[in-house]
Design a protein around this motif. Structure first.
Motif, mmCIF file in Angstrom:
data_model
loop_
_atom_site.group_PDB
_atom_site.id
_atom_site.type_symbol
_atom_site.label_atom_id
_atom_site.label_comp_id
_atom_site.label_asym_id
_atom_site.label_seq_id
_atom_site.Cartn_x
_atom_site.Cartn_y
_atom_site.Cartn_z
ATOM 1 N N MET A 197 0.875 -1.164 0.000
ATOM 2 C CA MET A 197 0.000 0.000 0.000
ATOM 3 C C MET A 197 0.911 1.212 0.000
ATOM 4 O O MET A 197 1.966 1.192 0.655
ATOM 5 C CB MET A 197 -0.920 0.029 1.207
ATOM 6 N N ALA A 198 0.517 2.211 -0.737
ATOM 7 C CA ALA A 198 1.391 3.376 -0.851
ATOM 8 C C ALA A 198 0.578 4.660 -0.870
ATOM 9 O O ALA A 198 -0.628 4.656 -1.127
ATOM 10 C CB ALA A 198 2.239 3.279 -2.114
ATOM 11 N N VAL A 257 10.087 13.723 2.490
ATOM 12 C CA VAL A 257 9.255 13.694 3.687
ATOM 13 C C VAL A 257 9.860 12.839 4.791
ATOM 14 O O VAL A 257 9.255 12.682 5.859
ATOM 15 C CB VAL A 257 7.828 13.185 3.369
ATOM 16 N N LYS A 258 11.023 12.301 4.546
ATOM 17 C CA LYS A 258 11.661 11.430 5.523
ATOM 18 C C LYS A 258 11.895 12.186 6.822
ATOM 19 O O LYS A 258 12.344 13.326 6.829
ATOM 20 C CB LYS A 258 12.974 10.897 4.953
ATOM 21 N N GLY A 259 11.564 11.523 7.910
ATOM 22 C CA GLY A 259 11.715 12.164 9.212
ATOM 23 C C GLY A 259 10.476 12.918 9.654
ATOM 24 O O GLY A 259 10.356 13.299 10.823
ATOM 25 N N ARG A 260 9.559 13.153 8.734
ATOM 26 C CA ARG A 260 8.321 13.867 9.075
ATOM 27 C C ARG A 260 7.076 13.005 8.855
ATOM 28 O O ARG A 260 6.093 13.154 9.567
ATOM 29 C CB ARG A 260 8.196 15.144 8.234
ATOM 30 N N PHE A 261 7.120 12.134 7.887
ATOM 31 C CA PHE A 261 5.973 11.284 7.568
ATOM 32 C C PHE A 261 6.284 9.843 7.953
ATOM 33 O O PHE A 261 7.403 9.360 7.765
ATOM 34 C CB PHE A 261 5.652 11.333 6.081
ATOM 35 N N THR A 262 5.260 9.167 8.449
ATOM 36 C CA THR A 262 5.383 7.758 8.807
ATOM 37 C C THR A 262 4.214 6.997 8.212
ATOM 38 O O THR A 262 3.054 7.416 8.355
ATOM 39 C CB THR A 262 5.379 7.581 10.332
ATOM 40 N N ILE A 263 4.508 5.888 7.582
ATOM 41 C CA ILE A 263 3.452 5.042 7.034
ATOM 42 C C ILE A 263 3.324 3.806 7.908
ATOM 43 O O ILE A 263 4.312 3.275 8.410
ATOM 44 C CB ILE A 263 3.730 4.659 5.560
ATOM 45 N N SER A 264 2.092 3.379 8.101
ATOM 46 C CA SER A 264 1.851 2.191 8.910
ATOM 47 C C SER A 264 0.572 1.524 8.415
ATOM 48 O O SER A 264 -0.121 2.054 7.541
ATOM 49 C CB SER A 264 1.723 2.552 10.386
ATOM 50 N N ARG A 265 0.306 0.368 8.957
ATOM 51 C CA ARG A 265 -0.935 -0.309 8.594
ATOM 52 C C ARG A 265 -1.439 -1.126 9.775
ATOM 53 O O ARG A 265 -0.672 -1.571 10.621
ATOM 54 C CB ARG A 265 -0.771 -1.168 7.328
ATOM 55 N N ASP A 266 -2.740 -1.295 9.801
ATOM 56 C CA ASP A 266 -3.388 -2.131 10.792
ATOM 57 C C ASP A 266 -4.039 -3.263 9.998
ATOM 58 O O ASP A 266 -5.079 -3.080 9.372
ATOM 59 C CB ASP A 266 -4.425 -1.330 11.578
ATOM 60 N N LYS A 267 -3.421 -4.421 10.034
ATOM 61 C CA LYS A 267 -3.901 -5.524 9.210
ATOM 62 C C LYS A 267 -5.291 -5.967 9.643
ATOM 63 O O LYS A 267 -6.110 -6.355 8.820
ATOM 64 C CB LYS A 267 -2.910 -6.682 9.270
ATOM 65 N N ALA A 268 -5.555 -5.910 10.918
ATOM 66 C CA ALA A 268 -6.869 -6.334 11.413
ATOM 67 C C ALA A 268 -7.983 -5.434 10.898
ATOM 68 O O ALA A 268 -9.110 -5.878 10.704
ATOM 69 C CB ALA A 268 -6.871 -6.354 12.932
ATOM 70 N N LYS A 269 -7.659 -4.178 10.665
ATOM 71 C CA LYS A 269 -8.668 -3.229 10.193
ATOM 72 C C LYS A 269 -8.582 -3.001 8.693
ATOM 73 O O LYS A 269 -9.347 -2.207 8.155
ATOM 74 C CB LYS A 269 -8.496 -1.888 10.917
ATOM 75 N N ASN A 270 -7.626 -3.671 8.029
ATOM 76 C CA ASN A 270 -7.431 -3.460 6.585
ATOM 77 C C ASN A 270 -7.268 -1.984 6.257
ATOM 78 O O ASN A 270 -7.790 -1.488 5.253
ATOM 79 C CB ASN A 270 -8.605 -4.030 5.786
ATOM 80 N N THR A 271 -6.541 -1.306 7.087
ATOM 81 C CA THR A 271 -6.403 0.141 6.954
ATOM 82 C C THR A 271 -4.942 0.537 6.994
ATOM 83 O O THR A 271 -4.184 0.045 7.825
ATOM 84 C CB THR A 271 -7.175 0.872 8.071
ATOM 85 N N GLY A 272 -4.585 1.428 6.092
ATOM 86 C CA GLY A 272 -3.256 1.990 6.099
ATOM 87 C C GLY A 272 -3.310 3.438 6.555
ATOM 88 O O GLY A 272 -4.357 4.092 6.469
ATOM 89 N N TYR A 273 -2.185 3.916 7.055
ATOM 90 C CA TYR A 273 -2.147 5.269 7.612
ATOM 91 C C TYR A 273 -0.916 6.018 7.110
ATOM 92 O O TYR A 273 0.115 5.413 6.817
ATOM 93 C CB TYR A 273 -2.099 5.221 9.139
ATOM 94 N N LEU A 274 -1.049 7.310 7.044
ATOM 95 C CA LEU A 274 0.081 8.179 6.782
ATOM 96 C C LEU A 274 0.049 9.270 7.836
ATOM 97 O O LEU A 274 -0.804 10.157 7.802
ATOM 98 C CB LEU A 274 0.020 8.788 5.383
ATOM 99 N N GLN A 275 0.955 9.172 8.790
ATOM 100 C CA GLN A 275 1.065 10.180 9.838
ATOM 101 C C GLN A 275 2.013 11.265 9.348
ATOM 102 O O GLN A 275 3.151 10.965 8.980
ATOM 103 C CB GLN A 275 1.588 9.566 11.134
ATOM 104 N N MET A 276 1.543 12.480 9.345
ATOM 105 C CA MET A 276 2.338 13.594 8.847
ATOM 106 C C MET A 276 2.502 14.619 9.959
ATOM 107 O O MET A 276 1.513 15.085 10.529
ATOM 108 C CB MET A 276 1.644 14.239 7.643
#
Length: 118
Positions: free
Chosen positions: A33-34, A63-82
């Motif tokens: 996921m991207a 965006v390195k150092g400021r943005f973080t990508i993650s995912r919650d497999k149980a919720k089938n949801t990806g995130y982008l924390q900025m």
């Protein structure tokens, strides 16, 4: 596969936002996921990607150092924390999924607008 990005909005420079990407499938089965973004008058650019299974992440230098990508497999949801957002981060942000990797995205969601005021 339908993807839906949400969480965009208007924020002041230095502020934070967290974007979410949900999928219509019961189980997200793509390899990655991207997040991409496209600013007015500019080409769409890669922001971050995550291997859905293993969790390996790939972050654009801009965006390195400021943005973080993650995912919650149980919720089938990806995130982008900025965090530490800059006016240059203003763009429409899209989530996408690739069945074989980051080289080619097979599915795209509608974007969510992120506007950073100075």
């Amino acid at each position: 596969v339908q993807l839906q990005a949400s969480g965009g909005g208007l924020v002041q420079a230095g502020g934070s936002l967290k974007l979410s990407c949900t999928t219509s499938k019961r189980t997200f089965s793509s390899v990655v996921m991207a997040w991409f973004r496209q600013a007015p008058g500019k080409e769409r650019e890669f922001v971050a990607g995550i291997n859905w299974s293993g969790g390996n992440t790939y972050i654009a230098d801009s965006v390195k150092g400021r943005f973080t990508i993650s995912r919650d497999k149980a919720k089938n949801t990806g995130y982008l924390q900025m965090v530490s957002l800059k006016p240059d981060d203003t763009a429409v942000y899209y989530c996408a999924a690739g069945d074989y990797g980051l080289d080619n995205m097979d599915y795209w969601g509608k974007g969510t607008q992120v506007t950073v005021s100075s």
